[in-house]
Write a protein that holds these residues in place. Structure first.
Motif, short mmCIF file in Angstrom:
data_model
loop_
_atom_site.label_atom_id
_atom_site.label_comp_id
_atom_site.label_asym_id
_atom_site.label_seq_id
_atom_site.Cartn_x
_atom_site.Cartn_y
_atom_site.Cartn_z
N ARG A 17 0.82 -1.21 0.00
CA ARG A 17 0.00 0.00 0.00
C ARG A 17 0.86 1.26 0.00
O ARG A 17 0.56 2.23 -0.69
CB ARG A 17 -0.93 0.00 1.22
CG ARG A 17 -1.83 1.21 1.30
CD ARG A 17 -2.68 1.19 2.55
NE ARG A 17 -1.89 1.17 3.77
CZ ARG A 17 -1.26 2.22 4.28
NH1 ARG A 17 -1.28 3.38 3.67
NH2 ARG A 17 -0.59 2.10 5.41
N SER A 18 1.94 1.26 0.75
CA SER A 18 2.72 2.48 0.89
C SER A 18 3.95 2.58 -0.02
O SER A 18 4.40 3.68 -0.32
CB SER A 18 3.17 2.64 2.35
OG SER A 18 4.00 1.55 2.72
N LYS A 23 1.31 6.55 -2.07
CA LYS A 23 0.24 7.50 -1.77
C LYS A 23 -1.13 6.86 -1.63
O LYS A 23 -2.14 7.55 -1.60
CB LYS A 23 0.21 8.63 -2.77
CG LYS A 23 1.51 9.41 -2.80
CD LYS A 23 1.46 10.53 -3.79
CE LYS A 23 2.82 11.23 -3.77
NZ LYS A 23 3.00 12.17 -4.83
N THR A 25 -3.71 5.56 0.62
CA THR A 25 -3.99 5.60 2.05
C THR A 25 -4.76 4.35 2.48
O THR A 25 -5.28 3.61 1.63
CB THR A 25 -4.84 6.83 2.40
OG1 THR A 25 -6.13 6.70 1.77
CG2 THR A 25 -4.16 8.12 1.97
N GLN A 26 -4.82 4.14 3.77
CA GLN A 26 -5.62 3.03 4.28
C GLN A 26 -7.08 3.21 3.87
O GLN A 26 -7.75 2.25 3.53
CB GLN A 26 -5.50 2.93 5.80
CG GLN A 26 -4.16 2.41 6.26
CD GLN A 26 -4.06 2.34 7.76
OE1 GLN A 26 -4.65 3.14 8.48
NE2 GLN A 26 -3.28 1.39 8.24
N ARG A 27 -7.56 4.43 3.89
CA ARG A 27 -8.95 4.72 3.49
C ARG A 27 -9.17 4.35 2.03
O ARG A 27 -10.16 3.74 1.68
CB ARG A 27 -9.26 6.20 3.73
CG ARG A 27 -10.50 6.73 3.01
CD ARG A 27 -11.82 6.12 3.44
NE ARG A 27 -12.13 6.50 4.80
CZ ARG A 27 -13.01 5.85 5.55
NH1 ARG A 27 -13.64 4.80 5.07
NH2 ARG A 27 -13.25 6.22 6.78
N GLN A 28 -8.24 4.72 1.15
CA GLN A 28 -8.38 4.39 -0.26
C GLN A 28 -8.37 2.89 -0.48
O GLN A 28 -9.13 2.37 -1.29
CB GLN A 28 -7.26 5.05 -1.07
CG GLN A 28 -7.40 6.56 -1.16
CD GLN A 28 -6.17 7.23 -1.72
OE1 GLN A 28 -5.04 6.78 -1.49
NE2 GLN A 28 -6.37 8.32 -2.45
N ARG A 41 -6.83 -1.30 9.20
CA ARG A 41 -5.90 -0.86 10.24
C ARG A 41 -5.48 -2.02 11.13
O ARG A 41 -4.31 -2.19 11.44
CB ARG A 41 -6.53 0.24 11.07
CG ARG A 41 -6.63 1.55 10.32
CD ARG A 41 -7.25 2.63 11.17
NE ARG A 41 -7.22 3.90 10.46
CZ ARG A 41 -8.03 4.91 10.69
NH1 ARG A 41 -8.93 4.81 11.64
NH2 ARG A 41 -7.93 6.01 10.00
#
Length: 70
Positions: A17-18, A23, A25-28, A41
């Motif tokens: 993810r990172s 870029k 995000t956890q939300r995306q 999370r």
């Protein structure tokens, strides 16, 4: 139903993810995988295991093969 609880699964998800998908995000990731943000999370922190279905959804959202060894 298989639940993966290996410490490495959450770390690999966070890495892809990172680093691989910069870029994101956890939300995306949560939105793209149709998984609750809190679940993402907890998985990344190693506080929760991940089912086959959830892992497949996350892998698809990240564009990676879930069967590929870490």
């Amino acid at each position: 139903m298989t639940v993966f609880t290996s410490d490495g699964v959450g770390g690999r998800i966070a890495y892809y993810r990172s680093v691989v998908r910069p870029k994101m995000t956890q939300r995306q990731l949560a939105d793209a995988a149709c998984v609750a943000l809190g679940t993402i999370r907890k998985i990344e922190r190693g506080e929760r295991g991940v089912t086959d279905a959830t892992l497949e959804a996350i892998a698809q959202a990240l564009g990676v093969d879930p069967t590929r060894p870490g």
